[in-house]
Scaffold this motif. Structure first.
Motif, mmCIF file in Angstrom:
data_model
loop_
_atom_site.group_PDB
_atom_site.id
_atom_site.type_symbol
_atom_site.label_atom_id
_atom_site.label_comp_id
_atom_site.label_asym_id
_atom_site.label_seq_id
_atom_site.Cartn_x
_atom_site.Cartn_y
_atom_site.Cartn_z
ATOM 1 N N LEU A 217 0.807 -1.218 0.000
ATOM 2 C CA LEU A 217 0.000 0.000 0.000
ATOM 3 C C LEU A 217 0.837 1.264 0.000
ATOM 4 C CD1 LEU A 217 -2.732 -1.042 2.625
ATOM 5 C CD2 LEU A 217 -2.772 -1.322 0.144
ATOM 6 N N SER B 63 -10.921 -2.276 0.180
ATOM 7 C CA SER B 63 -10.312 -0.978 0.482
ATOM 8 C C SER B 63 -10.075 -0.859 1.981
ATOM 9 C CB SER B 63 -11.209 0.170 0.010
ATOM 10 O OG SER B 63 -12.433 0.179 0.730
ATOM 11 N N THR C 274 -9.045 6.821 1.929
ATOM 12 C CA THR C 274 -9.439 5.437 1.684
ATOM 13 C C THR C 274 -8.745 4.968 0.414
ATOM 14 O OG1 THR C 274 -11.604 5.742 2.716
ATOM 15 C CG2 THR C 274 -11.371 3.893 1.201
ATOM 16 N N ILE C 275 -7.981 3.888 0.511
ATOM 17 C CA ILE C 275 -7.204 3.417 -0.633
ATOM 18 C C ILE C 275 -7.544 1.958 -0.920
ATOM 19 C CG2 ILE C 275 -5.310 5.027 -0.212
ATOM 20 C CD1 ILE C 275 -3.778 2.814 1.134
#
Length: 258
Positions: free
Chosen positions: A175, A196, A210-211
């Motif tokens: 990430l 996510s 939020t990824i």
């Protein structure tokens, strides 16, 4: 090279013609654009930067056109012209500070289209930057590192469990998180249906986001989730007594990574 009279004549002739910033001296761009921008956006570092600009950089290369400041100009300045106040050669720290100051201005000027050429590659010339081999891990090396992560696998070894460290490293590499962000991940912020996770920013409030989960992270994060019995809340990578795991001063973290 122009003498002072030539420079004065050139400035006089330029008064009636508004040249683009790329063709104007670095000194003009510093005084009319950079001072206002940098002093406002970097007030804590401005005083130190201004000293280097006015004492060292502008007297040496202030009359060079903005577009003409390249690696050769900087090499001459950093290795030959730049001196301490007593006349001794510049220290590596002086070179670094001056190089960083000029680089920041040139990157901004290029981004604003005031300069037509990108930032010069200072590292290509000896003496302008540190040299060394590329130590970035490849994708295969990342996978091998995570697969060989040591640790315990007994049910009671939550703090030192191998799956915890695998999940932690997969979050860092997969990430692109800072260690301080990875250790603050919480299960209630993981959305398995949307693949996510919400990351609480540790640098600024704006860095929270939020990824999407990558396959690498999903694999080891889900493995750790299953090991813990699928918790719905709490820290993903807890330390003793459920507190935030410290990576900066943790002997166990350094030992596992090593």
């Amino acid at each position: 090279l122009m003498n002072e009279t030539d420079k004065a004549v050139e400035r006089f002739l330029r008064q009636g013609v508004e040249l683009p910033w790329s063709e104007r001296p670095l000194r003009d761009y510093f005084d009319h654009v950079w001072v206002a921008y940098w002093s406002e956006h970097r007030p804590k570092t401005w005083a130190g930067d201004e000293h280097y600009w006015r004492r060292h950089i502008l007297p040496a290369i202030g009359d060079v056109r903005l577009d003409d400041v390249d690696e050769f100009v900087m090499d001459e300045f950093l290795t030959r012209t730049l001196k301490k106040l007593d006349g001794d050669p510049a220290s590596p720290n002086m070179q670094r500070r001056c190089r960083q100051a000029v680089t920041a201005l040139l990157k901004y000027a290029y981004r604003r289209r005031h300069r037509t050429t990108p930032r010069p590659k200072w590292f290509e010339l000896e003496g302008t930057a540190a040299k060394g081999s590329d130590k970035t891990l490849t994708a295969d090396e990342v996978v091998r590192l995570i697969e060989h992560t040591p640790g315990r696998t007994s049910p009671g070894a939550v703090i030192t469990h191998r799956h915890k460290f695998q999940s932690l490293f997969a979050s860092l590499f997969g990430l692109g998180l800072r260690p301080s962000e990875a250790v603050r991940m919480r299960w209630e912020h993981v959305d398995w249906s949307a693949d996510s996770v919400f990351i609480e920013g540790t640098k600024t409030e704006q860095s929270a986001a939020t990824i999407p989960l990558t396959p690498l992270t999903t694999k080891y994060l889900r493995q750790w989730w299953e090991t813990l019995g699928r918790p719905a809340e709490g820290l993903v990578h807890p330390a003793q007594n459920g507190t935030v795991y410290k990576t900066a001063h943790s002997a166990s973290f350094r030992k596992i990574l090593r």
